[in-house]
Design an enzyme around this catalytic site. Sequence first.
Site, PDB file in Angstrom:
ATOM      1  N   ASP A  11       0.861  -1.202   0.000  1.00 39.77           N
ATOM      2  CA  ASP A  11       0.000   0.000   0.000  1.00 39.77           C
ATOM      3  C   ASP A  11       0.890   1.242   0.000  1.00 39.77           C
ATOM      4  OD1 ASP A  11      -0.779   0.727   3.477  1.00 39.77           O
ATOM      5  OD2 ASP A  11       0.915  -0.413   2.650  1.00 39.77           O
ATOM      6  N   ASP A  16       6.891   0.953   1.827  1.00 36.80           N
ATOM      7  CA  ASP A  16       6.518  -0.028   0.800  1.00 36.80           C
ATOM      8  C   ASP A  16       7.400   0.165  -0.435  1.00 36.80           C
ATOM      9  OD1 ASP A  16       4.029   1.003   2.329  1.00 36.80           O
ATOM     10  OD2 ASP A  16       3.333  -0.911   1.564  1.00 36.80           O
ATOM     11  N   VAL A 123       2.524  -6.260   3.090  1.00 35.82           N
ATOM     12  CA  VAL A 123       3.078  -5.197   3.944  1.00 35.82           C
ATOM     13  C   VAL A 123       2.094  -4.023   4.052  1.00 35.82           C
ATOM     14  CG1 VAL A 123       5.495  -5.822   3.549  1.00 35.82           C
ATOM     15  CG2 VAL A 123       4.370  -4.227   1.982  1.00 35.82           C
ATOM     16  N   HIS A 238       9.459   0.102   7.985  1.00 37.63           N
ATOM     17  CA  HIS A 238       8.844  -1.139   8.474  1.00 37.63           C
ATOM     18  C   HIS A 238       8.841  -2.262   7.428  1.00 37.63           C
ATOM     19  CE1 HIS A 238       7.161   1.230  11.841  1.00 37.63           C
ATOM     20  NE2 HIS A 238       6.891   2.139  10.927  1.00 37.63           N
ATOM     21  N   ASP A 239       8.327  -1.965   6.240  1.00 37.49           N
ATOM     22  CA  ASP A 239       8.034  -3.019   5.273  1.00 37.49           C
ATOM     23  C   ASP A 239       9.276  -3.723   4.747  1.00 37.49           C
ATOM     24  OD1 ASP A 239       5.319  -1.055   3.838  1.00 37.49           O
ATOM     25  OD2 ASP A 239       5.428  -2.303   5.632  1.00 37.49           O
TER      26      ASP A 239
HETATM   27  O1  RIB Z   1       2.603   0.336  10.773  1.00 39.34           O
HETATM   28  C1  RIB Z   1       3.483   0.338   9.680  1.00 39.34           C
HETATM   29  C2  RIB Z   1       2.786  -0.061   8.429  1.00 39.34           C
HETATM   30  O2  RIB Z   1       1.761   0.879   8.149  1.00 39.34           O
HETATM   31  C3  RIB Z   1       3.704  -0.064   7.198  1.00 39.34           C
HETATM   32  O3  RIB Z   1       3.294  -1.077   6.319  1.00 39.34           O
HETATM   33  C4  RIB Z   1       3.470   1.277   6.588  1.00 39.34           C
HETATM   34  O4  RIB Z   1       3.635   1.250   5.156  1.00 39.34           O
HETATM   35  C5  RIB Z   1       2.016   1.507   6.910  1.00 39.34           C
HETATM   36  O5  RIB Z   1       1.259   0.846   5.923  1.00 39.34           O
HETATM   37 CA    CA Z   2       2.819  -0.619   3.989  1.00 41.51          CA
END
Ligand code: RIB
Ligand code: CA
Length: 308
Positions: A11, A16, A123, A238-239
């Site tokens: 997303d 991402d 993700v 994060h992803d």
């Molecule tokens: O909490 C982090 C997630 O939320 C990640 O995937 C970021 O892209 C958002 O989608």
């Molecule tokens: Ca994401």
Amino acid sequence: MEKIKVILDVDPGHDDAVAILLAGRHPKLEVRGITVVAGNQVLDKTLQNALNICEYAGLDIPVYAGMSRPLLREQVISTVHGESGLDGVEFGTVAKRAEDQHAVDFIIKEALASQGDLVLIPVGPLTNIAMALLKEPRITKGIKEIVLMGGACGQGNYTASAEFNIFADPEAAHIVFSSGLPLTMVGLDVTNQAIAYPHVLDRIKGLGSRVSRMVVDSMQSYYAAYLTLGDWPGPAVHDVCAVAYVIDPSILQVKKARVDVETNGGLTYGRTVCDFRAAPDRPANAQVAVGIDQEKLWDLLISVLEQY
Ligand code: RIB
Ligand code: CA
């Protein structure tokens, strides 16, 4: 060496975008397709961002539009990634178009055709994955494992209880966590440590390519948004952690757990309740990431960004 067949469900979303770059050029992965879901922004925008990233980076990977809304709850959109979902990056005109097939049907087709070796790496919110499981339960035979970015044993980030990807569609997450498929939850407990510190961005900037410049520009915009959330030393990508784990599992330390998704709570709606106690009547259904080798993560990412 046989490549690992993966579908990346995204997303975009600044992190991402970097996850797509990592997956798109790593020699161990065969990215069968990128499926897109609403989350960080509405589907039109997350889809356009995925197409933009692939075209800008010269990635010839088919992109599929997926679910535009959560299964049941009202839609929530993350504000962290801005109005476009990828603020801070200008792509200009883009020729790449999404495939005609719906993302859910693509996931089903790939899983049914697989010999049990397909890895799903979601993700974003889990709506596409849940819909594929609901529409065609037989796909479980073709899926080796799901490695998802989402959830948290500790604090959430969208609410005190819940991480965004799960909070955005808790019912979908419940379907995925109760699917019986081997599942690795790469949650905030480790991804909040995947900080793009200034010294990391300097290493990426030093690569001197248009893609590395795009990454640095996007991280600066992402960091500005992060600073409105608190005194972060840099933005958390994060992803990337979920993709990195599929490539090199030694990057994360994982522990077996029983993970349940709260779909009824008020304050706790969307929480991943992680139970590390072994209980015969509540067997583990996932392995949860509890530690991360940050240096390995950045060395891996930078070694791939050098390929662009
Ligand atoms: O909490 C982090 C997630 O939320 C990640 O995937 C970021 O892209 C958002 O989608
Ligand atoms: Ca994401």
